[in-house]
Every structure is written in structure tokens, then in C-alpha cells.
Scaffold this motif. Structure first.
Motif, PDB file in Angstrom:
ATOM      1  N   TYR A 170      18.787  49.414  18.207  1.00 33.02           N
ATOM      2  CA  TYR A 170      18.998  49.226  19.707  1.00 33.02           C
ATOM      3  C   TYR A 170      18.866  50.901  20.335  1.00 33.02           C
ATOM      4  O   TYR A 170      18.371  51.393  21.316  1.00 33.02           O
ATOM      5  N   GLN A 171      19.272  51.552  19.143  1.00 32.14           N
ATOM      6  CA  GLN A 171      19.639  53.121  19.570  1.00 32.14           C
ATOM      7  C   GLN A 171      18.335  53.944  19.741  1.00 32.14           C
ATOM      8  O   GLN A 171      18.070  54.898  20.597  1.00 32.14           O
ATOM      9  N   PHE A 172      17.641  53.554  18.725  1.00 31.03           N
ATOM     10  CA  PHE A 172      16.545  54.645  18.788  1.00 31.03           C
ATOM     11  C   PHE A 172      14.897  53.990  18.515  1.00 31.03           C
ATOM     12  O   PHE A 172      13.981  54.657  18.784  1.00 31.03           O
ATOM     13  N   GLY A 213      24.186  51.146  21.006  1.00 32.49           N
ATOM     14  CA  GLY A 213      23.587  50.321  20.102  1.00 32.49           C
ATOM     15  C   GLY A 213      24.529  49.267  19.283  1.00 32.49           C
ATOM     16  O   GLY A 213      24.293  48.043  19.110  1.00 32.49           O
ATOM     17  N   VAL A 214      25.609  49.853  18.953  1.00 30.01           N
ATOM     18  CA  VAL A 214      26.723  49.185  18.370  1.00 30.01           C
ATOM     19  C   VAL A 214      27.326  48.266  19.605  1.00 30.01           C
ATOM     20  O   VAL A 214      27.617  47.091  19.124  1.00 30.01           O
ATOM     21  N   SER A 256      30.870  48.356  13.589  1.00 24.39           N
ATOM     22  CA  SER A 256      30.747  49.735  14.067  1.00 24.39           C
ATOM     23  C   SER A 256      30.782  50.932  13.252  1.00 24.39           C
ATOM     24  O   SER A 256      30.499  51.897  13.123  1.00 24.39           O
ATOM     25  N   THR A 257      31.473  50.325  12.005  1.00 22.86           N
ATOM     26  CA  THR A 257      31.540  51.118  10.863  1.00 22.86           C
ATOM     27  C   THR A 257      30.256  51.371  10.096  1.00 22.86           C
ATOM     28  O   THR A 257      29.707  52.699   9.733  1.00 22.86           O
ATOM     29  N   PHE A 258      29.611  50.420   9.903  1.00 21.42           N
ATOM     30  CA  PHE A 258      28.108  50.383   9.070  1.00 21.42           C
ATOM     31  C   PHE A 258      27.129  51.048  10.116  1.00 21.42           C
ATOM     32  O   PHE A 258      26.271  52.319   9.837  1.00 21.42           O
ATOM     33  N   GLY A 259      26.814  50.539  11.288  1.00 19.23           N
ATOM     34  CA  GLY A 259      25.844  50.752  12.294  1.00 19.23           C
ATOM     35  C   GLY A 259      26.175  52.327  13.017  1.00 19.23           C
ATOM     36  O   GLY A 259      25.310  53.132  12.843  1.00 19.23           O
ATOM     37  N   GLY A 260      27.635  52.425  13.226  1.00 19.69           N
ATOM     38  CA  GLY A 260      28.098  53.588  13.764  1.00 19.69           C
ATOM     39  C   GLY A 260      27.817  54.774  12.759  1.00 19.69           C
ATOM     40  O   GLY A 260      27.290  55.791  13.484  1.00 19.69           O
TER      41      GLY A 260
END
Length: 558
Positions: A142-144, A166-167, A393-397
Motif C-alpha cells: 500500500y505504501q510504495f 499502509g499500516v 505495525s511492528t513487522f510492516g512498519g
């Protein structure tokens, strides 16, 4: 309906659930089996036919599923989103309404598990292999990806304050609304089985509006739809898991992830799942689930320690605030311009959650006896949402932070440059210390998730196709476990990821109607229970009261 003057679902009368139906009375017992006629026969024949046709016509299957999923998600987007919105609002209303005081199992029922154990099992049942597959992939995509075109609500991720949009989009798909679907189905099954003494099958939840007709063709259709939804929802997860295991084998041992390797993996892990089935609930699924949770928690602790505890906590609270603020907009199906996010992901996810709901609903119904409706809904919605959000949020962030700093080439290669989603987790783990140790552990964790999903799913499908009986011959669970593996193989060879997702969506959409009507029937039953101020019906009130008690046999209780 015998011995009562009340008509199901009419007026403000107190509903009665007295029935002459005997558990398993429609079952047939050829060659020592104990199967419901016609639910078992229809569902097994149709699914077996699907496997044969898909394997015999792989190119045609790939083309069909390549067309099916985008057509379904773009045509029925409004229906899926509004339905999940309605289910979520219904569940939230149960928290504050008087019916929230009704206790699953009756007013004297006591919880079987502590809060910690109960919530942990609920969480483990509901997410399957999804966190490992999508925990890095989804936020980064989602972010990139697509030059930012996959961003939720079209929000510009390059602007200050949007660093983790994205998170936020990922939490939407693994948060409140998805868990509300599980809660609605689980609460329905719990109330109708443990309070009203009906068999632990989906059809029982429709007794308020169908009465005795629920034991006939109406009920057969409902249970058959539940089998289709459960099986194709599970095989989607199994197929994703097999692809991720193949990617892990390539990373750890250098084995090229060819279609043959993936098929052999499905066969091998299905064989392990069969062994777990034959060992029984306590020695099989329960033990594997405990190992699974310990390993998953260990992996999470490792990641949060090496990527920064302070950064993870700060990021978590920031994205949770954004999630709450943006939830109304994310839940609106109209006027959306974020087509990649909305059609490519949200509508698929809602269909997938709904397809999983008979499986997870039956499990959490069983472990929730003794809880009030209010605490059930709160714990089924809030706690798993919070935990899923923390993982994502931990892994994706952390992966997003690495990419912004110019690192995480493995994640960039598998998510942004070339879409190979099965490799995202291992691309992320490569950036962390002790990769040679952590990667094999992650690989084993994925395999165990695969096995427990297959094993638990076969148990649930067998219960439905045995007319709600919990002690059907083990060979029937072996049959369903084997068929799950075959369907996963057929879908992977006949279209890969698109086929897996298309199958989940195609079964989830019609089952959405079943869940919506189930919510209405649940409301009628809860209103009746609240008026009577009673819990479960006395044992002599209903010939099927033992159905609720027999669930303990299936789930390994003494």
C-alpha cells in the motif's frame, strides 16, 4: 414445531425451541461411516468434481479465475462492504443493549477458560497463516507499489503524518470489521447450541424463522453453503501457506520453488495434518496450537527487540489513532477512487473473512461457554484487533522504515519491483540479525500454521457434514483433510494466487446472505432469552440438549 403454540420469529412472544428432531436422525451409515444425507454427499461430490475439472483444464481454469475475482469484487463491492458494516454495527449494539447480559450456556454457566487463554485461542483460530504472509507484504504494498496508487483512500503517503498509511490500511483489513463477522457467527452458534440445545451446525441458527423446516432442504442448503465457504476459505490459506513455505525453502536450502515443489509441499503437509487428525484433539491440534503460539510470540519479541521497542510502541499508537479516525471513510463503499486498494484488497478480504466464519465461529462458540454476550463481543472484537494491529505495525512498519532508509532490498524485490508476495517475510528477515537461525524457525512456524488450519478445518467440516455429531468416525475427517489438500493443488495449478482468491470470493459472497440472516435470528433468540431470564433449556425440555454437551467430546474435553 411440537408442543408449543408460538410461531418462530413472530411478534414479541417468547420463542420456544422444543423439537422432536434427534441428533443424527438423517444420517446414513454406509461402510461404517456416519454422514448426513444429503449434505455430505452433495458437497463432497461437487467439490470432487471441481478438483477433477480444474486439474483436467488448467489453462481454462486459470483464465476463468483470472476473470472471476476482479469481476466479483468490482460488481459486489457495495454489497460486501455494507453487509460487513451492518454486521459490525449489530455486534457493537449488543454490547450496550439489555440482551448483552445473556450468558452463553445459561445463567449458571461458568467459563471453561481464563481470559488470557480464551483470548489467545480466539486469536489463534481467527488469523491462521495470514499474519505471516501479509504482515510485511500488505503495508509495504500500500505504501510504495504502483507509484503510490495502492494507497488507502488515495492518501499521499509522501506527506508528513502519512508515513504509515499502509499500516493503517492493513489494520482495517485485520481489525474490527473482520472480527465482527467471526463474532456474529460464533455467538449465533453458541447461543443456539448451548442455550437452546440445538445441534452445533449452521442450520440451527435459522430455527427462529424456519422452525422444523430447518431440518429439511432449507437446512441442507445452509449447511452445504457453509461447507463450500469453509473449504474454499481454508484452501486459500493453505495455498498461500504452501507458496510461502516454498519461498522459505528457497531462502534456507536453495530449493527452487517450482509448481512441482509446491504440490509436493501440499501433499507432505497434508499427510502431517492427517497424522494430527488421527492423534485426536488433545494430542494433535491442541498441542500443535500451543507450539504455534509460543513460536509466534517468540518471533514477534525478536523482531520488536531488534527493530526498536520504543519506535514500535510509538508507531502502534499513532496508526491506531489514524485507523479510528479513518474507519468511517474506509467503510464507505461509495464514491471510492482508490480502486487498487478497495477492489483489489478490501472486497476480497471481506469475502475471505466471511468464508472463514463457519470454521472460526464454530471454534470460538465452543470455547466461549460461560461468557456473557457483552464480554464475548468486546473480547472477540477489541482484543484480537489490538493484537493484529500490533503485529502488522511492528513487522510492516519496520519494513517501511527500512525502505525509507534505503535498505530492505529483499522486500523491495518481492513486493515493489516484482510482485512475489510469498517472499516478502523472508526478504524482511534478511535485514535482521541471526537470519540463518530465524529463517528456519519462521519456516517451521508457517508449516505448523498450515497443519493446524488443515486439521481444524477438517474437524469443523466433518461436524457439519455429520449433522452436528462430534464423534463421527475419524476416517471422515481424513477424507475432508485430503480433499482440502487436493482443492489447494487444483487451485494453485489452475491459476495460482488469483484462483485461490477467486474461489474464496465466489463462496464468500453468497454466504454473506447467510450471515446477515443469522444475525436477525440471533437477535430473536437473544431477545427471547433476555425475556425469559433463563439460560440453557433444562435437559428434559429439549431432546437435543445433549448436543451442546457433546461438543466437549469433539474439542477434547473430559
Amino acid at each position: 414445531m411440537s408442543d408449543t403454540n408460538n410461531t418462530p420469529g413472530t411478534g414479541d412472544q417468547t420463542l420456544e425451541f422444543e423439537t422432536d428432531y434427534e441428533l443424527g436422525q438423517d444420517n446414513i451409515r454406509p461402510m461404517g461411516l456416519d454422514i448426513h444425507n444429503p449434505v455430505f454427499l452433495v458437497s463432497s461430490i461437487v467439490i470432487a468434481g471441481f478438483v477433477l475439472l480444474s486439474l483436467a483444464n488448467q489453462e481454462a481454469s486459470a483464465a476463468f479465475f483470472g476473470w472471476l475475482r476482479p469481476w466479483l469484487t468490482s460488481t459486489f463491492d457495495w454489497f460486501l462492504v455494507l453487509s460487513v458494516d451492518a454486521i459490525t454495527l449489530f455486534c457493537l449494539a449488543l454490547i450496550i443493549l439489555p440482551v448483552g447480559k445473556v450468558r452463553i450456556g445459561g445463567k449458571d454457566a461458568k467459563p471453561d477458560y481464563s481470559y488470557a487463554g480464551w483470548i489467545a485461542m480466539m486469536f489463534a483460530a481467527g488469523i491462521g497463516i495470514g499474519l505471516l504472509f501479509f504482515g510485511v507484504l500488505e503495508p509495504v504494498y500500500y505504501q510504495f507499489s504502483e507509484g503510490g496508487g495502492a494507497s488507502p483512500l488515495g492518501i499521499d503517503q509522501s506527506q508528513p503524518g502519512n508515513e504509515y498509511i499502509g499500516v493503517v490500511g492493513t489494520i482495517h483489513h485485520w481489525g474490527l470489521e473482520g472480527w465482527a463477522v467471526y463474532a456474529a457467527v460464533g455467538l449465533s452458534l453458541g447461543i443456539f447450541c448451548y442455550n437452546l440445545g440445538l445441534p452445533l451446525t449452521l442450520r440451527s441458527a435459522f430455527y427462529p424463522i424456519l422452525g422444523e423446516r430447518v431440518w429439511g432442504w432449507w437446512g441442507h442448503i445452509i449447511d452445504t453453503l457453509a461447507v463450500f465457504a469453509t473449504l474454499f476459505g481454508l484452501t486459500t490459506s493453505l495455498g498461500l501457506g504452501a507458496q510461502q513455505v516454498a519461498a522459505g525453502l528457497n531462502e534456507v536450502f536453495g530449493i527452487t520453488p517450482t509448481p512441482t515443489v509446491t504440490v509436493l509441499l501440499i501433499i507432505g503437509i497434508t499427510v502431517i495434518a492427517l497424522g494430527s487428525v488421527l492423534l485426536g484433539m488433545d494430542a494433535g491440534v491442541k498441542r500443535l496450537s500451543e507450539i504455534n503460539m509460543i513460536m509466534a510470540v517468540g518471533l514477534f519479541i525478536f523482531v520488536i527487540l531488534v527493530t526498536g521497542v520504543g519506535a514500535a510502541i510509538s508507531r502502534y499508537f499513532n496508526v491506531m489513532v489514524d485507523y479510528i479516525v479513518l474507519l468511517p471513510a474506509l467503510s464507505n463503499p461509495f464514491g471510492r477512487t482508490d480502486t487498487s486498494f478497495f477492489h483489489g484488497w478490501t472486497t476480497f478480504y471481506w469475502a475471505w473473512w466471511i468464508a472463514w466464519s463457519p470454521f472460526v465461529g464454530m471454534f470460538i462458540a465452543r470455547i466461549s461457554r460461560g461468557r456473557t454476550v457483552c464480554e464475548f463481543v468486546i473480547c472477540a472484537l477489541v482484543a484480537p484487533t489490538a493484537v493484529c494491529a500490533l503485529w502488522m505495525s511492528t513487522f510492516g512498519g519496520a519494513a517501511i522504515d527500512m525502505l525509507n532508509a534505503g535498505g530492505a532490498e529483499g522486500v523491495k524485490a518481492t513486493v515493489i519491483d516484482a510482485y512475489k508476495p510469498e517472499g516478502a517475510l523472508f526478504g524482511f528477515l534478511k535485514e535482521l540479525p541471526l537470519y540463518s537461525i530465524v529463517a528456519p524457525i519462521a519456516l517451521v512456524l508457517i508449516v505448523i500454521f498450515f497443519v493446524t488450519s488443515s486439521d481444524s478445518g477438517s474437524l469443523v467440516i466433518d461436524t457439519i457434514t455429520a449433522g452436528g455429531k462430534m464423534d463421527a468416525p475419524p476416517v471422515q475427517r481424513v477424507f475432508w483433510c485430503t480433499l482440502e489438500g487436493l482443492v489447494a493443488i487444483a487451485l494453485l495449478l489452475g491459476g495460482g494466487l488469483s484462483a485461490l482468491q477467486g474461489a474464496a470470493v465466489s463462496t464468500g459472497i453468497p454466504f454473506t446472505l447467510v450471515v446477515l440472516i443469522m444475525c436477525y435470528c440471533l437477535w430473536l433468540a437473544l431477545r427471547s432469552e433476555a425475556k425469559k431470564r433463563l439460560g440453557a433449556l433444562p435437559a428434559d425440555k429439549n431432546k437435543n440438549a445433549r448436543a451442546g454437551e457433546s461438543a466437549g467430546v469433539f474439542f477434547g474435553e473430559d
